[in-house]
Design a protein around this motif. Sequence first.
Motif, PDB file in Angstrom:
ATOM      1  N   VAL A 122       4.309  10.119  49.807  1.00  0.00           N
ATOM      2  CA  VAL A 122       4.059   8.674  49.825  1.00  0.00           C
ATOM      3  C   VAL A 122       2.770   8.393  49.074  1.00  0.00           C
ATOM      4  CG1 VAL A 122       3.394   6.711  51.281  1.00  0.00           C
ATOM      5  CG2 VAL A 122       5.320   8.153  51.945  1.00  0.00           C
ATOM      6  N   SER A 123       2.765   7.314  48.313  1.00  0.00           N
ATOM      7  CA  SER A 123       1.557   6.860  47.633  1.00  0.00           C
ATOM      8  C   SER A 123       1.329   5.404  47.978  1.00  0.00           C
ATOM      9  CB  SER A 123       1.701   7.026  46.115  1.00  0.00           C
ATOM     10  OG  SER A 123       0.565   6.513  45.452  1.00  0.00           O
ATOM     11  N   HIS A 124       0.055   5.062  48.242  1.00  0.00           N
ATOM     12  CA  HIS A 124      -0.242   3.682  48.623  1.00  0.00           C
ATOM     13  C   HIS A 124      -1.649   3.289  48.183  1.00  0.00           C
ATOM     14  CE1 HIS A 124      -0.011  -0.088  50.543  1.00  0.00           C
ATOM     15  NE2 HIS A 124      -0.567   0.215  51.708  1.00  0.00           N
ATOM     16  N   ASN A 125      -1.717   2.203  47.414  1.00  0.00           N
ATOM     17  CA  ASN A 125      -3.001   1.566  47.150  1.00  0.00           C
ATOM     18  C   ASN A 125      -3.301   0.706  48.368  1.00  0.00           C
ATOM     19  OD1 ASN A 125      -4.996  -0.380  46.448  1.00  0.00           O
ATOM     20  ND2 ASN A 125      -4.518  -0.171  44.291  1.00  0.00           N
ATOM     21  N   VAL A 126      -4.241   1.152  49.180  1.00  0.00           N
ATOM     22  CA  VAL A 126      -4.495   0.487  50.456  1.00  0.00           C
ATOM     23  C   VAL A 126      -5.282  -0.807  50.302  1.00  0.00           C
ATOM     24  CG1 VAL A 126      -4.306   2.585  51.821  1.00  0.00           C
ATOM     25  CG2 VAL A 126      -6.515   1.984  50.814  1.00  0.00           C
ATOM     26  N   GLY A 127      -5.856  -1.039  49.114  1.00  0.00           N
ATOM     27  CA  GLY A 127      -6.540  -2.294  48.839  1.00  0.00           C
ATOM     28  C   GLY A 127      -7.956  -2.328  49.366  1.00  0.00           C
ATOM     29  N   TYR A 163      -9.635   5.390  57.929  1.00  0.00           N
ATOM     30  CA  TYR A 163      -8.436   6.107  57.503  1.00  0.00           C
ATOM     31  C   TYR A 163      -8.465   7.558  57.982  1.00  0.00           C
ATOM     32  CZ  TYR A 163      -7.276   2.127  54.552  1.00  0.00           C
ATOM     33  OH  TYR A 163      -6.964   0.869  54.112  1.00  0.00           O
ATOM     34  N   GLU A 164      -9.617   8.175  57.900  1.00  0.00           N
ATOM     35  CA  GLU A 164      -9.728   9.558  58.343  1.00  0.00           C
ATOM     36  C   GLU A 164      -9.414   9.677  59.832  1.00  0.00           C
ATOM     37  OE1 GLU A 164     -12.941  11.513  55.249  1.00  0.00           O
ATOM     38  OE2 GLU A 164     -13.724  10.316  56.929  1.00  0.00           O
ATOM     39  N   LYS A 165      -9.912   8.758  60.622  1.00  0.00           N
ATOM     40  CA  LYS A 165      -9.654   8.794  62.061  1.00  0.00           C
ATOM     41  C   LYS A 165      -8.193   8.457  62.369  1.00  0.00           C
ATOM     42  CE  LYS A 165     -11.186   6.805  66.456  1.00  0.00           C
ATOM     43  NZ  LYS A 165     -12.130   5.861  67.115  1.00  0.00           N
ATOM     44  N   GLY A 166      -7.659   7.432  61.689  1.00  0.00           N
ATOM     45  CA  GLY A 166      -6.300   7.003  61.971  1.00  0.00           C
ATOM     46  C   GLY A 166      -5.235   7.987  61.542  1.00  0.00           C
ATOM     47  N   LEU A 167      -5.555   8.829  60.561  1.00  0.00           N
ATOM     48  CA  LEU A 167      -4.570   9.786  60.034  1.00  0.00           C
ATOM     49  C   LEU A 167      -4.802  11.211  60.527  1.00  0.00           C
ATOM     50  CD1 LEU A 167      -4.487   8.473  56.339  1.00  0.00           C
ATOM     51  CD2 LEU A 167      -2.715   8.139  58.090  1.00  0.00           C
ATOM     52  N   ALA A 168      -5.874  11.428  61.263  1.00  0.00           N
ATOM     53  CA  ALA A 168      -6.249  12.790  61.666  1.00  0.00           C
ATOM     54  C   ALA A 168      -5.179  13.462  62.507  1.00  0.00           C
ATOM     55  CB  ALA A 168      -7.581  12.755  62.420  1.00  0.00           C
ATOM     56  N   LYS A 169      -4.543  12.720  63.395  1.00  0.00           N
ATOM     57  CA  LYS A 169      -3.560  13.327  64.294  1.00  0.00           C
ATOM     58  C   LYS A 169      -2.305  13.766  63.555  1.00  0.00           C
ATOM     59  CE  LYS A 169      -1.132  12.503  68.660  1.00  0.00           C
ATOM     60  NZ  LYS A 169      -0.887  11.527  69.764  1.00  0.00           N
ATOM     61  N   ALA A 170      -1.874  12.984  62.579  1.00  0.00           N
ATOM     62  CA  ALA A 170      -0.638  13.291  61.858  1.00  0.00           C
ATOM     63  C   ALA A 170      -0.859  14.282  60.725  1.00  0.00           C
ATOM     64  CB  ALA A 170      -0.018  12.005  61.308  1.00  0.00           C
ATOM     65  N   GLY A 227       6.269   9.346  58.316  1.00  0.00           N
ATOM     66  CA  GLY A 227       6.847  10.684  58.300  1.00  0.00           C
ATOM     67  C   GLY A 227       6.579  11.462  57.032  1.00  0.00           C
ATOM     68  N   ALA A 228       5.696  10.954  56.178  1.00  0.00           N
ATOM     69  CA  ALA A 228       5.401  11.647  54.919  1.00  0.00           C
ATOM     70  C   ALA A 228       4.735  12.992  55.191  1.00  0.00           C
ATOM     71  CB  ALA A 228       4.499  10.778  54.050  1.00  0.00           C
ATOM     72  N   ASP A 229       5.102  13.989  54.414  1.00  0.00           N
ATOM     73  CA  ASP A 229       4.440  15.294  54.489  1.00  0.00           C
ATOM     74  C   ASP A 229       3.145  15.282  53.697  1.00  0.00           C
ATOM     75  OD1 ASP A 229       6.608  16.822  55.926  1.00  0.00           O
ATOM     76  OD2 ASP A 229       7.728  16.194  54.147  1.00  0.00           O
ATOM     77  N   VAL A 230       3.153  14.542  52.595  1.00  0.00           N
ATOM     78  CA  VAL A 230       1.981  14.426  51.727  1.00  0.00           C
ATOM     79  C   VAL A 230       1.752  12.945  51.464  1.00  0.00           C
ATOM     80  CG1 VAL A 230       0.994  14.974  49.476  1.00  0.00           C
ATOM     81  CG2 VAL A 230       2.397  16.670  50.657  1.00  0.00           C
ATOM     82  N   LEU A 231       0.530  12.509  51.686  1.00  0.00           N
ATOM     83  CA  LEU A 231       0.197  11.091  51.592  1.00  0.00           C
ATOM     84  C   LEU A 231      -1.010  10.895  50.692  1.00  0.00           C
ATOM     85  CD1 LEU A 231       0.326   8.093  52.619  1.00  0.00           C
ATOM     86  CD2 LEU A 231      -1.097   8.844  54.544  1.00  0.00           C
ATOM     87  N   LEU A 286      -6.184  12.407  49.611  1.00  0.00           N
ATOM     88  CA  LEU A 286      -4.909  13.090  49.816  1.00  0.00           C
ATOM     89  C   LEU A 286      -4.883  13.644  51.236  1.00  0.00           C
ATOM     90  CD1 LEU A 286      -2.251  14.050  48.443  1.00  0.00           C
ATOM     91  CD2 LEU A 286      -3.453  16.177  47.882  1.00  0.00           C
ATOM     92  N   TRP A 287      -3.856  13.282  51.984  1.00  0.00           N
ATOM     93  CA  TRP A 287      -3.636  13.791  53.328  1.00  0.00           C
ATOM     94  C   TRP A 287      -2.356  14.612  53.336  1.00  0.00           C
ATOM     95  CZ3 TRP A 287      -6.659   9.750  52.433  1.00  0.00           C
ATOM     96  CH2 TRP A 287      -7.746   9.509  53.271  1.00  0.00           C
ATOM     97  N   SER A 288      -2.361  15.744  54.062  1.00  0.00           N
ATOM     98  CA  SER A 288      -1.221  16.646  54.028  1.00  0.00           C
ATOM     99  C   SER A 288      -1.025  17.337  55.370  1.00  0.00           C
ATOM    100  CB  SER A 288      -1.420  17.697  52.928  1.00  0.00           C
ATOM    101  OG  SER A 288      -0.375  18.656  52.950  1.00  0.00           O
ATOM    102  N   LYS A 289       0.246  17.548  55.718  1.00  0.00           N
ATOM    103  CA  LYS A 289       0.575  18.354  56.888  1.00  0.00           C
ATOM    104  C   LYS A 289       0.531  19.838  56.560  1.00  0.00           C
ATOM    105  CE  LYS A 289       3.552  14.788  58.914  1.00  0.00           C
ATOM    106  NZ  LYS A 289       4.908  14.435  59.391  1.00  0.00           N
ATOM    107  N   LEU A 290       0.470  20.129  55.269  1.00  0.00           N
ATOM    108  CA  LEU A 290       0.442  21.508  54.792  1.00  0.00           C
ATOM    109  C   LEU A 290      -0.933  21.809  54.214  1.00  0.00           C
ATOM    110  CD1 LEU A 290       3.906  21.357  52.987  1.00  0.00           C
ATOM    111  CD2 LEU A 290       3.440  22.346  55.236  1.00  0.00           C
ATOM    112  N   PRO A 291      -1.333  23.087  54.195  1.00  0.00           N
ATOM    113  CA  PRO A 291      -2.680  23.436  53.716  1.00  0.00           C
ATOM    114  C   PRO A 291      -2.943  22.991  52.280  1.00  0.00           C
ATOM    115  CG  PRO A 291      -1.682  25.284  54.884  1.00  0.00           C
ATOM    116  CD  PRO A 291      -0.600  24.266  54.717  1.00  0.00           C
TER     117      PRO A 291
END
Length: 355
Positions: free
Chosen positions: A129-134, A168-175, A151-155, A187-192
């Motif tokens: 997933v790619s998103h310009n968060v503004g 954003y770091e706090k809101g995405l940390a769990k996923a 449900g994105a694996d890579v964001l 870049l946020w990822s469920k994989l290393p």
Amino acid sequence: MAHAETEQPGTGGPEPGSSGWRAGLRRAIRSGTRPEPWKRSPVLTALALLLGLLMLLHAWITDRGGLGSLVETFLPWFGLFVPLLLAGALWRRSASAVAALLLPVVVWGNLFGGLLIDKSRPGSDLTVVSHNVGDGNPDPVGTARDLAASGADVLALEEITPQAKPLYEKGLAKAYRYHTVQGTVGLWSKLPLSDIEPVDIQQDVGPLGDAKPVDVKMAYNRALRATVATDQGPLTVYVAHLGSVRVMPRTGFWTDSRDRNATALAEALAAERSERVVLLGDLNGTMDDGAFDGITSLLDSVQAEAGDGFGFSWPARFPVARIDQILVRGVEPRSSWVLPSTGSDHLPVAAGISW
């Protein structure tokens, strides 16, 4: 008893049946001066041909003042002129105008007809997933929550402000266990993640001649590169936010910064040795724009390969163009779609890819 007088032939009175003869003559004159169906409405015929040629030869339009980019950004919408011209041609009963409309119909169908077909397929190995968060997003927390639920694996996120970054770091940390932020892109990822580095696509001088000091360039870095470790092997991911396009009083549709960024990004991609590459980002332009030829010659658009519809992503309230892109090399796009609106003025774009 009075008798009605009758005029004799040759006395100057009307001859029997002369009124019908004159009416017939008038009809013949009108018919002779009225253009035939193939000669009617030459203006409509010319407009139809010009519309077809404009779409057919869009790559040849000068980019002076950004004219070429402006036309190519909204190129799909030129198809709306076809029904308007068709209505005029039918009203004028112009056979030539109707025939001339075949050119824009065929050209538009060749350019965009494939986007009207759902080309998505099941069975993707990875969702990106790619998103310009503004930078003016009033609800970064809600945006992070929505993206985590995608449900994105890579964001990939673009236009991250220093104030919104910790949210954003706090809101995405769990996923997402792994992440990196390089300047205004992240870049946020469920994989290393590994091999993380910024990619220099910036320019020293902006549209108003404002030079960016070297010591602040990193804070405004607009691209990064990283390697994602997947079960199928390493995947190289680029995240990029190219320069904005603007309407300038003297130069018109200003695209200089974006075009220079696109050239620099294309050079980085050309030098990339990885076989599997994904580019995520806000490129501030559509893939019909000739400014991206250097990129599209190396990567394929997932929307063109596996999308359903045009996938317009901007502006969020009434999308008219797809300027947020996902492009790939060495992997197979299986599906492409647009996610619901967040607090941003862009819509998130998503894709499923497989090996």
